[in-house]
Write a protein that holds these residues in place. Structure first.
Motif, PDB file in Angstrom:
ATOM      1  N   ALA A 123      -6.918   6.140 -15.313  1.00  0.00           N
ATOM      2  CA  ALA A 123      -6.658   7.107 -14.524  1.00  0.00           C
ATOM      3  C   ALA A 123      -6.960   6.847 -13.128  1.00  0.00           C
ATOM      4  O   ALA A 123      -8.152   6.577 -13.012  1.00  0.00           O
ATOM      5  N   LYS A 124      -6.283   6.643 -12.223  1.00  0.00           N
ATOM      6  CA  LYS A 124      -6.730   6.591 -10.744  1.00  0.00           C
ATOM      7  C   LYS A 124      -6.810   7.813  -9.762  1.00  0.00           C
ATOM      8  O   LYS A 124      -7.535   7.755  -8.893  1.00  0.00           O
ATOM      9  N   HIS A 125      -6.181   8.781 -10.207  1.00  0.00           N
ATOM     10  CA  HIS A 125      -6.060  10.056  -9.638  1.00  0.00           C
ATOM     11  C   HIS A 125      -5.614   9.693  -8.073  1.00  0.00           C
ATOM     12  O   HIS A 125      -6.013  10.307  -7.011  1.00  0.00           O
ATOM     13  N   ALA A 126      -4.825   8.686  -7.688  1.00  0.00           N
ATOM     14  CA  ALA A 126      -4.360   8.273  -6.405  1.00  0.00           C
ATOM     15  C   ALA A 126      -3.685   9.436  -5.636  1.00  0.00           C
ATOM     16  O   ALA A 126      -3.677   9.372  -4.369  1.00  0.00           O
ATOM     17  N   ARG A 127      -2.792  10.010  -6.182  1.00  0.00           N
ATOM     18  CA  ARG A 127      -1.917  10.961  -5.568  1.00  0.00           C
ATOM     19  C   ARG A 127      -2.925  12.266  -5.000  1.00  0.00           C
ATOM     20  O   ARG A 127      -2.182  13.061  -4.152  1.00  0.00           O
ATOM     21  N   ARG A 128      -3.950  12.426  -5.443  1.00  0.00           N
ATOM     22  CA  ARG A 128      -4.590  13.594  -4.998  1.00  0.00           C
ATOM     23  C   ARG A 128      -5.150  13.750  -3.690  1.00  0.00           C
ATOM     24  O   ARG A 128      -5.492  12.653  -3.235  1.00  0.00           O
ATOM     25  N   THR A 129      -4.820  14.825  -2.780  1.00  0.00           N
ATOM     26  CA  THR A 129      -5.278  14.948  -1.650  1.00  0.00           C
ATOM     27  C   THR A 129      -6.128  16.122  -1.173  1.00  0.00           C
ATOM     28  O   THR A 129      -6.904  16.032  -0.269  1.00  0.00           O
ATOM     29  N   LYS A 130      -6.291  16.741  -2.247  1.00  0.00           N
ATOM     30  CA  LYS A 130      -6.919  18.234  -2.085  1.00  0.00           C
ATOM     31  C   LYS A 130      -7.976  18.577  -3.096  1.00  0.00           C
ATOM     32  O   LYS A 130      -9.196  18.799  -3.171  1.00  0.00           O
ATOM     33  N   ASN A 131      -7.369  18.611  -4.269  1.00  0.00           N
ATOM     34  CA  ASN A 131      -8.021  19.260  -5.628  1.00  0.00           C
ATOM     35  C   ASN A 131      -8.670  18.115  -6.261  1.00  0.00           C
ATOM     36  O   ASN A 131      -7.919  17.001  -6.665  1.00  0.00           O
ATOM     37  N   PRO A 132      -9.921  18.238  -6.433  1.00  0.00           N
ATOM     38  CA  PRO A 132     -10.523  17.176  -7.249  1.00  0.00           C
ATOM     39  C   PRO A 132     -10.155  16.929  -8.754  1.00  0.00           C
ATOM     40  O   PRO A 132      -9.918  18.161  -9.183  1.00  0.00           O
ATOM     41  N   PRO A 133     -10.016  15.890  -9.479  1.00  0.00           N
ATOM     42  CA  PRO A 133      -9.751  15.963 -10.876  1.00  0.00           C
ATOM     43  C   PRO A 133     -10.497  16.929 -11.907  1.00  0.00           C
ATOM     44  O   PRO A 133     -12.038  16.716 -11.553  1.00  0.00           O
ATOM     45  N   ILE A 134      -9.864  17.405 -12.622  1.00  0.00           N
ATOM     46  CA  ILE A 134     -10.803  18.264 -13.681  1.00  0.00           C
ATOM     47  C   ILE A 134     -10.833  17.522 -14.984  1.00  0.00           C
ATOM     48  O   ILE A 134     -11.507  18.021 -15.908  1.00  0.00           O
ATOM     49  N   ASP A 135     -10.078  16.573 -15.044  1.00  0.00           N
ATOM     50  CA  ASP A 135     -10.502  15.595 -16.413  1.00  0.00           C
ATOM     51  C   ASP A 135      -9.852  14.157 -15.908  1.00  0.00           C
ATOM     52  O   ASP A 135      -9.447  13.846 -14.906  1.00  0.00           O
ATOM     53  N   THR A 136     -10.081  13.297 -17.008  1.00  0.00           N
ATOM     54  CA  THR A 136      -9.847  11.713 -16.711  1.00  0.00           C
ATOM     55  C   THR A 136      -9.598  11.174 -17.918  1.00  0.00           C
ATOM     56  O   THR A 136     -10.249  11.795 -18.854  1.00  0.00           O
ATOM     57  N   TRP A 137      -9.061   9.872 -18.009  1.00  0.00           N
ATOM     58  CA  TRP A 137      -8.839   9.416 -19.161  1.00  0.00           C
ATOM     59  C   TRP A 137      -8.226   7.985 -18.952  1.00  0.00           C
ATOM     60  O   TRP A 137      -7.923   7.390 -17.884  1.00  0.00           O
ATOM     61  N   VAL A 138      -8.201   7.223 -20.166  1.00  0.00           N
ATOM     62  CA  VAL A 138      -7.512   5.910 -20.258  1.00  0.00           C
ATOM     63  C   VAL A 138      -6.350   6.027 -21.057  1.00  0.00           C
ATOM     64  O   VAL A 138      -6.488   6.874 -22.253  1.00  0.00           O
ATOM     65  N   ALA A 139      -4.892   5.505 -20.818  1.00  0.00           N
ATOM     66  CA  ALA A 139      -3.837   5.829 -21.804  1.00  0.00           C
ATOM     67  C   ALA A 139      -3.504   4.223 -21.988  1.00  0.00           C
ATOM     68  O   ALA A 139      -3.813   3.320 -21.471  1.00  0.00           O
ATOM     69  N   PHE A 140      -2.811   4.308 -23.406  1.00  0.00           N
ATOM     70  CA  PHE A 140      -2.476   3.207 -23.858  1.00  0.00           C
ATOM     71  C   PHE A 140      -0.760   3.105 -24.014  1.00  0.00           C
ATOM     72  O   PHE A 140      -0.578   4.198 -24.913  1.00  0.00           O
ATOM     73  N   SER A 141      -0.200   2.411 -23.675  1.00  0.00           N
ATOM     74  CA  SER A 141       1.578   2.547 -23.698  1.00  0.00           C
ATOM     75  C   SER A 141       1.930   1.184 -23.787  1.00  0.00           C
ATOM     76  O   SER A 141       1.436   0.093 -23.721  1.00  0.00           O
ATOM     77  N   SER A 142       3.270   1.020 -24.215  1.00  0.00           N
ATOM     78  CA  SER A 142       3.954  -0.222 -24.264  1.00  0.00           C
ATOM     79  C   SER A 142       4.450  -0.631 -23.157  1.00  0.00           C
ATOM     80  O   SER A 142       5.035  -1.864 -23.140  1.00  0.00           O
ATOM     81  N   ASN A 143       4.277   0.112 -21.920  1.00  0.00           N
ATOM     82  CA  ASN A 143       4.919  -0.580 -20.493  1.00  0.00           C
ATOM     83  C   ASN A 143       3.636  -0.943 -19.841  1.00  0.00           C
ATOM     84  O   ASN A 143       2.697   0.050 -19.582  1.00  0.00           O
TER      85      ASN A 143
END
Length: 206
Positions: A58-78
């Motif tokens: 997770a990069k949380h790149a779209r956030r402009t105001k609210n700080p992230p309350i969680d974060t993660w790594v996801a694994f997908s086929s794409n």
């Protein structure tokens, strides 16, 4: 790269005030560990599934105001994304670590998957361990223990996936902050591996 385990500092990131300040703390403390986990689990999951999976930290790149309350790594086929697809996740809230199989609201085939889950309800109800948890909203930290759910309550979650546009389904484990700090890095990796192997049948259904 060897996973070094979680510490109090990692969980304290979510108490840092301000978007930039929290993002800096997240990049310093948590993101390197998510990268370590991505390097460990990408080949393992790809081998188990028989199909190449790609990690997405997770990069949380779209956030402009609210700080992230969680974060993660996801694994997908794409290699380009995961939100539209069934995927696996390891991540943190301030209170706990989660290890999930997830299908979230952006996935287009949710209704069909909900039907498949409902068709296989008896098998799923029997095979998911009692200490595993279910969630219907990845943006909330709460989850329901499998052992506390009746078969009909689980069916209701699967039915909701077929009917409600914003519905989601997640299954896995939550490890409290205290447990996550106390467990050795090696045991944490083993635990995640066991969880993912238990959840692979759900992934294959999706």
């Amino acid at each position: 790269m060897i996973f070094t385990g979680f510490t109090n500092d990692d969980f304290d990131v979510f108490t840092v005030d301000g978007l930039e300040e929290r993002m800096d703390a997240l990049k310093t403390h948590i993101r390197p560990k998510l990268e370590q986990l991505s390097q460990y689990f990408t080949p393992m999951l790809s081998a188990e599934i028989g199909n190449e999976l790609y990690p997405h930290v997770a990069k949380h790149a779209r956030r402009t105001k609210n700080p992230p309350i969680d974060t993660w790594v996801a694994f997908s086929s794409n290699p380009r994304g995961y939100k539209m697809l069934p995927h696996f996740q390891i991540g943190l809230w301030e209170t706990h670590v989660f290890v999930w199989f997830a299908l979230i609201y952006e996935a287009p085939d949710k209704a069909a998957f909900g039907k498949t889950l409902e068709t296989n309800l008896d098998q799923i109800y029997k095979q998911i361990p009692n200490h595993f948890v279910w969630s219907v909203d990845h943006m909330k930290p709460s989850a329901q223990k499998h052992g506390d759910l009746s078969k009909e309550e689980l069916r209701a979650m699967f039915t909701r996936l077929q009917k409600v546009k914003k519905s989601e389904i997640l299954c896995g484990i939550n490890l409290s902050r205290e447990e996550a700090i106390a467990i050795t890095p090696e045991d944490f990796l083993k635990k995640c591996e066991t969880v993912f192997k238990t959840l692979i049948p759900l992934y294959k259904m999706a």
